[in-house]
Design an enzyme around this catalytic site. Structure first.
Site, PDB file in Angstrom:
ATOM      1  N   TRP A 361      27.805  51.054  37.418  1.00 33.64           N
ATOM      2  CA  TRP A 361      28.364  51.534  37.318  1.00 33.64           C
ATOM      3  C   TRP A 361      28.116  53.659  36.949  1.00 33.64           C
ATOM      4  CZ3 TRP A 361      32.169  53.682  33.264  1.00 33.64           C
ATOM      5  CH2 TRP A 361      31.406  52.856  31.656  1.00 33.64           C
ATOM      6  N   ASP A 362      27.178  53.501  36.639  1.00 34.77           N
ATOM      7  CA  ASP A 362      26.439  54.376  35.555  1.00 34.77           C
ATOM      8  C   ASP A 362      27.055  55.558  36.520  1.00 34.77           C
ATOM      9  OD1 ASP A 362      25.780  51.875  34.465  1.00 34.77           O
ATOM     10  OD2 ASP A 362      23.778  53.096  34.186  1.00 34.77           O
ATOM     11  N   GLU A 488      31.031  46.275  26.687  1.00 27.12           N
ATOM     12  CA  GLU A 488      29.975  45.172  27.013  1.00 27.12           C
ATOM     13  C   GLU A 488      30.542  43.977  26.190  1.00 27.12           C
ATOM     14  OE1 GLU A 488      26.671  45.032  29.315  1.00 27.12           O
ATOM     15  OE2 GLU A 488      28.137  46.305  30.580  1.00 27.12           O
ATOM     16  N   LYS A 592      29.997  48.050  21.587  1.00 25.87           N
ATOM     17  CA  LYS A 592      29.090  48.868  22.139  1.00 25.87           C
ATOM     18  C   LYS A 592      28.808  49.891  22.475  1.00 25.87           C
ATOM     19  CE  LYS A 592      25.580  47.020  25.561  1.00 25.87           C
ATOM     20  NZ  LYS A 592      25.066  46.478  27.212  1.00 25.87           N
ATOM     21  N   GLN A 593      29.846  50.471  23.069  1.00 19.65           N
ATOM     22  CA  GLN A 593      29.415  50.944  23.432  1.00 19.65           C
ATOM     23  C   GLN A 593      31.182  52.206  24.277  1.00 19.65           C
ATOM     24  OE1 GLN A 593      28.150  49.139  27.241  1.00 19.65           O
ATOM     25  NE2 GLN A 593      28.685  50.547  28.537  1.00 19.65           N
TER      26      GLN A 593
HETATM   27  C1  BGC Z   1      25.289  49.227  29.521  1.00 20.62           C
HETATM   28  C2  BGC Z   1      26.453  48.982  30.688  1.00 20.62           C
HETATM   29  C3  BGC Z   1      25.321  49.823  31.592  1.00 20.62           C
HETATM   30  C4  BGC Z   1      23.575  48.792  32.311  1.00 20.62           C
HETATM   31  C5  BGC Z   1      23.417  49.572  32.800  1.00 20.62           C
HETATM   32  C6  BGC Z   1      24.345  47.721  29.886  1.00 20.62           C
HETATM   33  O1  BGC Z   1      24.082  47.758  28.855  1.00 20.62           O
HETATM   34  O2  BGC Z   1      26.379  47.845  28.537  1.00 20.62           O
HETATM   35  O3  BGC Z   1      27.571  49.592  30.921  1.00 20.62           O
HETATM   36  O4  BGC Z   1      26.014  50.234  33.332  1.00 20.62           O
HETATM   37  O5  BGC Z   1      24.015  49.115  30.608  1.00 20.62           O
HETATM   38  O6  BGC Z   1      22.719  50.704  32.054  1.00 20.62           O
END
Ligand code: BGC
Length: 811
Positions: A361-362, A488, A592-593
């Site tokens: 999704w980035d 996550e 986490k984010q």
């Molecule tokens: C993040 C995801 C991201 C992926 C790739 C993961 O650590 O939690 O949101 O899509 O890294 O960048």
């Protein structure tokens, strides 16, 4: 790293002034060159020493099994991973019979410079061999942004003292050995000899190798040719075998003489074309590169970038290091996408094998908002790629018992490659992220053909997914249960606010698009009843609210969970996912984010100012930033709610993530979403730019330590320049028809070449961050006041590097 004495920063160049082999893996990523189709890591010309040799072709992959201890319905069984293809960068040098290798003899001088305006990587090395022969080597490398299949290297050798006998060996090398760190789950798969030779040929100063992958059956061709100038007696010979194409040039150089070799490379791949057809395509591309010539390729590169910077440059006054970092970020985003042309934009671009070369999704959430306003063609192409993967996404939805399309969490070609259910398939929000990128692109580009050819179907198939994934509850709410939101460290939660608000926009926009294009919608089988059901679901969608705390829980029940014990978590236990079981992360309040905070940004129209301030303060205390996708979003909302200094720190973190190797994994490739985050933090953060439903508005405000921020944008065929200082903002429509924009809530009409100036209202300073964790984190992060001189010396970089405990790692 750019605070490392080996590096110097200048506004348009990243310069390395001494070679530190400890930094080699990182610089191989930083100095990578790409055009979205071909990617060359910044490996040294002579091939060795190297930490991770890498040459990539967008979407050229090998398959591998995804093993499970126990079978489970719906688990993807085959993974796809990017392949390190035939290396055409190698130019070895023998000086009086001794190989030029910086590990031997004496490196008298070394400099590499990534020129962001010229789009080239320069290198100069002066070296004395163990036997005492002294030589100067200069090379310049480019991957053409104009000629998609072409790259070129100018390689020059001259004696520093006495005469020299030199041999230059310019190679194509397939199946080169790699050395991977298998312990980290974010590393990519390493294939042993993934390429099987089909043909090889060489003649004059040219060579061609043709290979096919064993499992995925993809064919690739790599071809080289050379233009050689040397003193009389210079001789050239070419030879080839299954995995090696080599052109050797022998020359005797007297002092003052020089051997100049221009290497032209061409690459192509196909899953369908015959060997002769693909060979001829690539040989044709090579002929075209030779025909354009070195000077022509350089001039084309410069012209391409001049145009890009004219509409995309961001000027940051007051922090030279951040100035370079933002331009470096934009350059790499362009490199990841410019000529991808309906292929994916992977999380690492084409700079390394991390995450197996997958796209997440980035792309839609982080990269496309930048490209939409700076290189819209590339944004449209990326969405056309998504559209081309609708078939596997529809199949996946059927497999899961759902309607519409379930786009993969990670993929190269469109099939789900995430074997990890809670944080993979359950992250259904990717569908709404794609729909959101579609809407933004349509609103900003007014690309009519796009809506009918691509946009409508993507909106319809994602809306269908939401309607079938959610359900109407007894009290009339539309619930989306059991999904994973952006964070996550929570999984399979009910009514994730980010997911639901984005799904709401998706459902409404799909129904609107159907009303605008009833005919095309009917061809997709959408009738009035279906569109009405989407509107109803959008209207009734459940957005949880915590009455007691007066904030939004990121998902239902989240705020009732136990709070993570931050006081007992040691600095070396970050990232948490490498040190604690997921079950424990899932059941506690630790983020986490950015998740709810991400909703505050992209669905800011759904929150009041007070809610934003309170929500931000709450989640700020819980967000550990174990993913690189967090800092930019925290910067945007921190700026909006008045924490400008905190926003500045987060801006630094997003922008310097790779330059300072803050996550300690830049070796595997650059973090393209975080690089996009540098632009997002500057433009949406300090520029306060928002674009809800095609209405462009700004609410600029700078932190005290920035003197001026200037950015350019493309919007509906117009170029717009915004200059912000601590007291005023100046909006200039550089070309195109008049345009209305917002400035801190006021509507302003802009006419071409007539700058409009408005004062910047003072900041309300936001809510105090009061929780103990917030206080701890804020203290840890907030920089000491510093003078301008310190800023010039790059203390922002050191601060950013020091801010996070060294063991913190993340995606
Ligand atoms: C993040 C995801 C991201 C992926 C790739 C993961 O650590 O939690 O949101 O899509 O890294 O960048």
């Amino acid at each position: 790293m750019i605070t490392h004495p080996a590096f110097e920063s200048a506004p348009w160049t990243l310069r390395e002034i001494e070679l530190d082999l400890e930094l080699l893996a990182q610089t191989e990523s930083l100095f990578a060159l790409a055009n979205g189709h071909i990617g060359l890591r910044g490996n040294l010309d002579e091939g060795e020493p190297s930490r991770l040799p890498g040459t990539y072709l967008n979407s050229f992959y090998e398959v591998r099994p995804l093993p499970y201890a126990e079978a489970g319905y719906g688990n993807p069984e085959a993974g796809q991973a990017v392949v390190n293809v035939t290396n055409g960068k190698i130019i070895r040098l023998l000086v009086d019979d001794e190989p030029f290798d910086v590990r031997y003899g004496e490196l008298l001088a070394h400099e590499r410079e990534l020129d962001l305006r010229g789009g080239v990587l320069h290198r100069t090395a002066e070296w004395r061999s163990p036997a005492g022969a002294a030589v100067r080597v200069r090379s310049t490398r480019l991957v053409s942004l104009v000629q998609r299949s072409a790259a070129a290297i100018l390689y020059e050798v001259e004696p520093l003292e006495g005469p020299l006998r030199v041999v230059v060996q310019s190679e194509l090398l397939a199946n080169e050995p790699t050395d991977r760190n298998e312990a980290d789950p974010r590393d990519g798969a390493a294939f042993e000899s993934p390429l099987e030779s089909e043909a090889f040929l060489s003649r004059d100063a040219a060579a061609t190798l043709i290979h096919v992958t064993r499992g995925s059956g993809l064919r690739m061709v790599a071809a080289i040719d050379h233009a050689i100038e040397g003193p009389p007696g210079t001789e050239t010979v070419a030879n080839s075998s299954t995995d090696l194409g080599r052109v050797q040039v022998a020359s005797d150089l007297a002092p003052g003489e020089r051997l100049r070799v221009v290497k032209f490379l061409a690459y192509g791949w196909s899953g369908q074309r015959s060997l002769p057809a693909l060979r001829d395509q690539v040989v044709g591309a090579r002929t075209e590169a030779v025909h354009t010539g070195w000077e022509g390729l350089l001039a084309g590169q410069r012209a391409y970038l001049d145009e890009f910077w004219d509409s995309a440059d961001v000027e940051v006054e007051g922090d030279p290091a951040l100035q370079l970092a933002v331009r470096f970020s934009l350059f790499h985003i362009l490199q990841a996408s410019a000529r991808a042309e309906r292929r994916a934009i992977p999380a690492k671009g084409l700079t390394g094998p991390g995450y197996d070369g997958h796209t997440f999704w980035d792309t839609e959430r982080y990269v496309l908002p930048v490209l939409t306003y700076t290189a819209p063609q590339a944004a449209g192409d990326a969405l056309r790629w998504r559209h081309a993967t609708l078939d596997p996404a529809r199949e996946r939805a059927r497999e899961l018992g759902l309607d519409g399309a379930a786009f993969p969490w990670r993929t190269i070609r469109g099939e789900e490659c995430s074997g990890y259910w809670p944080a993979g398939t359950a992250a259904f929000h990717i569908g709404a992220d794609i729909a959101d990128a579609v809407l933004r692109y349509i609103a900003a580009s007014e690309d009519e053909a796009f809506e009918s050819e691509v946009g409508l179907e993507l909106l319809v198939e994602t809306a269908r997914l939401w309607r079938s994934l959610g359900h109407d509850d007894a009290s009339g709410g539309f619930r989306i249960d059991g999904v994973t939101g952006p964070d996550e460290y929570s999984a399979l939660a009910d009514n994730n606010v980010y997911t639901n608000l984005l799904a709401q926009r998706n459902l409404r926009a799909a129904a609107d698009a159907v009303s605008r294009r009833p005919q095309a919608a009917a061809e997709l089988g959408v009738d009035l009843e279906e569109a009405a059901a989407w509107r109803k679901a959008a209207r009734d969608i459940v957005i949880p609210w915590d009455e007691t705390l007066g904030i939004h829980p990121q998902s239902e029940g989240f705020t009732r969970h136990q709070t993570w014990d931050f006081a007992r978590t040691r600095a070396d236990q970050y990232p948490l996912f490498l040190h604690f079981p997921y079950f424990d992360l899932y059941r506690k309040q630790v983020v986490k984010q950015a998740d709810l905070v991400l909703a505050l940004h992209w669905r800011g129209d759904a929150f009041s100012d007070e809610e934003k301030a309170k929500d931000f303060a709450y989640y700020e205390a819980l967000t550990v930033r174990d993913s690189s996708l967090s800092a930019c979003t925290q910067a945007v909302i921190a700026a909006e709610v008045g924490h400008l200094e905190l926003a500045y720190d987060y801006f630094g973190e997003a922008a310097l993530l790779d330059l300072d190797d803050l996550e300690h994994n830049t070796r595997d490739g650059l973090h393209i979403a975080s690089l996009a985050g540098a632009w997002i933090a500057a433009v949406a953060g300090f520029g306060g730019m928002r674009d809800y439903d095609g209405k462009l508005s700004f609410a600029p405000r700078l932190p005290a330590r920035l003197e001026r921020l200037t950015f350019r944008l493309l919007f509906r065929g117009r170029r717009l320049k915004v200059e912000v200082t601590n007291t005023k903002a100046v909006y200039t429509l550089m070309d195109g028809d008049p345009l209305e924009i917002g400035h801190h809530g006021e509507t302003i009409g802009l006419s071409p070449h007539e700058p409009v100036t408005r004062p910047v209202p003072p900041s309300s300073n936001g809510l105090l961050l009061t929780s103990p964790t917030a206080a701890r984190r804020a203290a840890q992060m907030r920089p000491q006041p510093r003078s301008r001189a310190e800023a010039d010396a790059g203390t922002a970089l050191r601060r950013a590097a020091a801010r996070r405990p060294p063991a913190i790692d993340g995606g």
